[in-house]
Design a protein around this motif. Structure first.
Motif, PDB file in Angstrom:
ATOM      1  N   ALA A 181       0.834  -1.206   0.000  1.00  0.00           N
ATOM      2  CA  ALA A 181       0.000   0.000   0.000  1.00  0.00           C
ATOM      3  C   ALA A 181       0.869   1.257   0.000  1.00  0.00           C
ATOM      4  O   ALA A 181       0.604   2.200  -0.745  1.00  0.00           O
ATOM      5  N   LEU A 182       1.906   1.262   0.815  1.00  0.00           N
ATOM      6  CA  LEU A 182       2.793   2.427   0.877  1.00  0.00           C
ATOM      7  C   LEU A 182       3.489   2.652  -0.458  1.00  0.00           C
ATOM      8  O   LEU A 182       3.620   3.790  -0.910  1.00  0.00           O
ATOM      9  N   ALA A 183       3.894   1.585  -1.112  1.00  0.00           N
ATOM     10  CA  ALA A 183       4.548   1.703  -2.431  1.00  0.00           C
ATOM     11  C   ALA A 183       3.608   2.323  -3.459  1.00  0.00           C
ATOM     12  O   ALA A 183       4.052   3.030  -4.363  1.00  0.00           O
ATOM     13  N   GLU A 184       2.313   2.092  -3.315  1.00  0.00           N
ATOM     14  CA  GLU A 184       1.302   2.642  -4.225  1.00  0.00           C
ATOM     15  C   GLU A 184       0.715   3.959  -3.711  1.00  0.00           C
ATOM     16  O   GLU A 184      -0.183   4.527  -4.333  1.00  0.00           O
ATOM     17  N   LEU A 185       1.200   4.420  -2.554  1.00  0.00           N
ATOM     18  CA  LEU A 185       0.677   5.615  -1.883  1.00  0.00           C
ATOM     19  C   LEU A 185      -0.833   5.508  -1.644  1.00  0.00           C
ATOM     20  O   LEU A 185      -1.590   6.458  -1.877  1.00  0.00           O
ATOM     21  N   THR A 186      -1.260   4.342  -1.197  1.00  0.00           N
ATOM     22  CA  THR A 186      -2.661   4.122  -0.841  1.00  0.00           C
ATOM     23  C   THR A 186      -2.723   3.630   0.599  1.00  0.00           C
ATOM     24  O   THR A 186      -1.722   3.598   1.305  1.00  0.00           O
ATOM     25  N   CYS A 187      -3.891   3.225   0.985  1.00  0.00           N
ATOM     26  CA  CYS A 187      -4.136   2.720   2.334  1.00  0.00           C
ATOM     27  C   CYS A 187      -4.275   1.200   2.265  1.00  0.00           C
ATOM     28  O   CYS A 187      -4.907   0.683   1.346  1.00  0.00           O
ATOM     29  N   PRO A 188      -3.720   0.477   3.233  1.00  0.00           N
ATOM     30  CA  PRO A 188      -3.850  -0.981   3.207  1.00  0.00           C
ATOM     31  C   PRO A 188      -5.297  -1.461   3.391  1.00  0.00           C
ATOM     32  O   PRO A 188      -5.598  -2.613   3.132  1.00  0.00           O
ATOM     33  N   TYR A 189      -6.180  -0.574   3.799  1.00  0.00           N
ATOM     34  CA  TYR A 189      -7.587  -0.934   3.993  1.00  0.00           C
ATOM     35  C   TYR A 189      -8.457  -0.542   2.801  1.00  0.00           C
ATOM     36  O   TYR A 189      -9.669  -0.660   2.857  1.00  0.00           O
ATOM     37  N   LEU A 190      -7.828  -0.097   1.729  1.00  0.00           N
ATOM     38  CA  LEU A 190      -8.562   0.234   0.516  1.00  0.00           C
ATOM     39  C   LEU A 190      -8.682  -1.033  -0.324  1.00  0.00           C
ATOM     40  O   LEU A 190      -7.690  -1.572  -0.803  1.00  0.00           O
ATOM     41  N   GLY A 191      -9.902  -1.520  -0.468  1.00  0.00           N
ATOM     42  CA  GLY A 191     -10.145  -2.734  -1.239  1.00  0.00           C
ATOM     43  C   GLY A 191     -10.729  -2.425  -2.599  1.00  0.00           C
ATOM     44  O   GLY A 191     -10.859  -1.253  -2.995  1.00  0.00           O
ATOM     45  N   LYS A 192     -11.118  -3.450  -3.313  1.00  0.00           N
ATOM     46  CA  LYS A 192     -11.674  -3.297  -4.661  1.00  0.00           C
ATOM     47  C   LYS A 192     -12.946  -2.460  -4.671  1.00  0.00           C
ATOM     48  O   LYS A 192     -13.263  -1.800  -5.648  1.00  0.00           O
TER      49      LYS A 192
END
Length: 117
Positions: A52-63
């Motif tokens: 998630a950090l590599a994509e600059l997103t949140c690990p709780y962001l799902g489909k």
């Protein structure tokens, strides 16, 4: 329930809500949250956090959006409710958050142990 848990609940009740653009995740980036807020969330692996950090997103962001929407941290709830964190799509509540509540949230975050999501 700890004093910080009670404070989180009280602050949550004072944050106005609004309807987001379906499918938008513009505000779902890496954020920090208090240890008490993180304790309410499902455990994610180090690999999930790193991806998630590599994509600059949140690990709780799902489909289908936020997987922990009802337990999302205070900082996530602030997005779009204050001129400091405007929604890039122009969405907002009818009445923006009052400055006293926003200042209390920032003070709470400043004085609690923060964990990177």
């Amino acid at each position: 329930m700890t004093p910080n848990d009670r404070k989180i609940e009280a602050l949550r009740r004072r944050i106005p809500s609004f309807t987001c653009v379906v499918g938008c995740h513009d505000c779902c980036g890496p954020v920090t949250a208090s240890a008490e807020e993180v304790a309410r969330l499902p455990i994610k692996t180090e690999e999930e956090h790193a991806a998630a950090l590599a994509e600059l997103t949140c690990p709780y962001l799902g489909k289908h959006g936020c997987e922990v929407y009802n337990e999302r941290p205070l900082i996530c709830r602030l997005f779009g409710t204050t001129p400091r964190l405007l929604c890039p799509n122009g969405k907002r509540p009818v009445y923006m958050i009052d400055t006293r509540t926003e200042d209390e949230i920032h003070a709470f975050l400043k004085h609690t142990r923060q964990v990177l999501l």
